[in-house]
Design a protein around this motif. Structure first.
Motif, mmCIF file in Angstrom:
data_model
loop_
_atom_site.group_PDB
_atom_site.id
_atom_site.type_symbol
_atom_site.label_atom_id
_atom_site.label_comp_id
_atom_site.label_asym_id
_atom_site.label_seq_id
_atom_site.Cartn_x
_atom_site.Cartn_y
_atom_site.Cartn_z
ATOM 1 N N THR A 43 0.807 -1.220 0.000
ATOM 2 C CA THR A 43 0.000 0.000 0.000
ATOM 3 C C THR A 43 0.841 1.272 0.000
ATOM 4 O O THR A 43 0.574 2.195 -0.773
ATOM 5 C CB THR A 43 -0.970 -0.002 1.200
ATOM 6 N N ASP A 44 1.874 1.350 0.829
ATOM 7 C CA ASP A 44 2.716 2.551 0.843
ATOM 8 C C ASP A 44 3.365 2.778 -0.516
ATOM 9 O O ASP A 44 3.436 3.904 -1.013
ATOM 10 C CB ASP A 44 3.795 2.462 1.925
ATOM 11 N N PHE A 45 3.834 1.701 -1.131
ATOM 12 C CA PHE A 45 4.425 1.788 -2.467
ATOM 13 C C PHE A 45 3.394 2.309 -3.465
ATOM 14 O O PHE A 45 3.701 3.152 -4.313
ATOM 15 C CB PHE A 45 4.961 0.425 -2.904
ATOM 16 N N GLN A 46 2.169 1.806 -3.383
ATOM 17 C CA GLN A 46 1.109 2.217 -4.312
ATOM 18 C C GLN A 46 0.832 3.716 -4.178
ATOM 19 O O GLN A 46 0.639 4.416 -5.173
ATOM 20 C CB GLN A 46 -0.184 1.416 -4.060
ATOM 21 N N VAL A 47 0.804 4.206 -2.935
ATOM 22 C CA VAL A 47 0.571 5.639 -2.701
ATOM 23 C C VAL A 47 1.685 6.456 -3.353
ATOM 24 O O VAL A 47 1.423 7.426 -4.073
ATOM 25 C CB VAL A 47 0.483 5.952 -1.187
ATOM 26 N N GLN A 48 2.935 6.070 -3.118
ATOM 27 C CA GLN A 48 4.066 6.795 -3.697
ATOM 28 C C GLN A 48 4.043 6.739 -5.216
ATOM 29 O O GLN A 48 4.268 7.751 -5.890
ATOM 30 C CB GLN A 48 5.386 6.225 -3.172
ATOM 31 N N LEU A 49 3.780 5.563 -5.763
ATOM 32 C CA LEU A 49 3.731 5.397 -7.204
ATOM 33 C C LEU A 49 2.625 6.254 -7.809
ATOM 34 O O LEU A 49 2.833 6.948 -8.813
ATOM 35 C CB LEU A 49 3.522 3.921 -7.561
ATOM 36 N N MET A 50 1.447 6.211 -7.221
ATOM 37 C CA MET A 50 0.311 6.969 -7.732
ATOM 38 C C MET A 50 0.645 8.460 -7.783
ATOM 39 O O MET A 50 0.321 9.152 -8.752
ATOM 40 C CB MET A 50 -0.917 6.720 -6.861
ATOM 41 N N GLY A 63 -12.049 -2.383 -2.502
ATOM 42 C CA GLY A 63 -11.414 -2.528 -1.197
ATOM 43 C C GLY A 63 -9.962 -2.091 -1.213
ATOM 44 O O GLY A 63 -9.506 -1.355 -0.324
ATOM 45 N N PHE A 64 -9.217 -2.504 -2.232
ATOM 46 C CA PHE A 64 -7.808 -2.126 -2.320
ATOM 47 C C PHE A 64 -7.666 -0.636 -2.608
ATOM 48 O O PHE A 64 -6.807 0.040 -2.047
ATOM 49 C CB PHE A 64 -7.090 -2.967 -3.373
ATOM 50 N N PHE A 65 -8.525 -0.112 -3.470
ATOM 51 C CA PHE A 65 -8.490 1.321 -3.773
ATOM 52 C C PHE A 65 -8.705 2.136 -2.499
ATOM 53 O O PHE A 65 -7.981 3.104 -2.234
ATOM 54 C CB PHE A 65 -9.543 1.664 -4.821
ATOM 55 N N MET A 66 -9.680 1.745 -1.699
ATOM 56 C CA MET A 66 -9.957 2.489 -0.472
ATOM 57 C C MET A 66 -8.816 2.342 0.534
ATOM 58 O O MET A 66 -8.539 3.276 1.297
ATOM 59 C CB MET A 66 -11.303 2.079 0.130
ATOM 60 N N ASN A 67 -8.137 1.192 0.554
ATOM 61 C CA ASN A 67 -6.950 1.048 1.412
ATOM 62 C C ASN A 67 -5.876 2.050 1.001
ATOM 63 O O ASN A 67 -5.222 2.659 1.863
ATOM 64 C CB ASN A 67 -6.377 -0.371 1.332
ATOM 65 N N ILE A 68 -5.685 2.223 -0.298
ATOM 66 C CA ILE A 68 -4.690 3.178 -0.795
ATOM 67 C C ILE A 68 -5.095 4.599 -0.419
ATOM 68 O O ILE A 68 -4.272 5.381 0.073
ATOM 69 C CB ILE A 68 -4.514 3.028 -2.328
ATOM 70 N N ILE A 69 -6.360 4.940 -0.624
ATOM 71 C CA ILE A 69 -6.857 6.283 -0.293
ATOM 72 C C ILE A 69 -6.696 6.550 1.200
ATOM 73 O O ILE A 69 -6.203 7.606 1.613
ATOM 74 C CB ILE A 69 -8.334 6.436 -0.719
#
Length: 166
Positions: A43-50, A63-69
């Motif tokens: 998740t932390d990687f996804q936030v940084q990448l996004m 569910g995964f999208f909301m975890n990232i948000i």
């Protein structure tokens, strides 16, 4: 038809081991979009990448999208201010109306819907949100699971997708 553009940078979180990852990636690449196959974890990687890749569109489960948000907000980031996100195709799970309203109204995201079968994308809702379009090579039926006969409009049944020419 779902609102993706050739200029989009798309974060695809479905693995390529599954039909969804391959099918969605192929369609986006044919459109000319840049696809980042980020996978379903970290998740932390996804936030940084996004944020760093200026991702404009997300494809994955609600569910995964909301975890990232949620994680981005815990990190002190504002989704509208700190990200380039404009569209999220959330599939593989139901998107409750309360979540849809929040994402559309609070985050100003476009939320196209897709319905997949084992043969690929069976149908989709365009940004007009006036119902589902069934792909030209698919037959989608709602059948009585006991009899195999079509149910009447409004009745609950089992969804059966048939790909033509397979």
């Amino acid at each position: 038809a779902m609102g993706f553009r050739s200029t989009d940078v798309v974060m695809l979180t479905f693995p390529y081991l599954y039909m969804a990852g391959l099918a969605i990636s192929g369609g986006l690449r044919r459109l000319g979009a840049t696809v980042i196959a980020s996978g379903p974890g970290g998740t932390d990687f996804q936030v940084q990448l996004m944020r760093q890749a200026k991702v404009t569109a997300f494809v994955g489960s609600p569910g995964f999208f909301m975890n990232i948000i949620k994680r981005a907000e815990e990190m002190g980031l504002d989704i509208r201010r700190d990200f380039s996100l404009r569209l999220a195709m959330l599939t593989a799970e139901m998107v409750p109306m309360s979540l849809r309203r929040k994402l559309e109204q609070e985050y100003k995201l476009i939320l196209p819907e897709g319905y997949g079968t084992s043969e690929g994308l069976g149908g989709y809702a365009c940004p007009a949100q006036q119902g589902f379009h069934v792909n030209y090579d698919q037959i989608i039926e709602i059948l009585n699971p006991t009899t195999g006969e079509p149910v009447a409009p409004g009745e609950v049944g089992e969804i059966v997708g048939t790909a033509m020419g397979m």
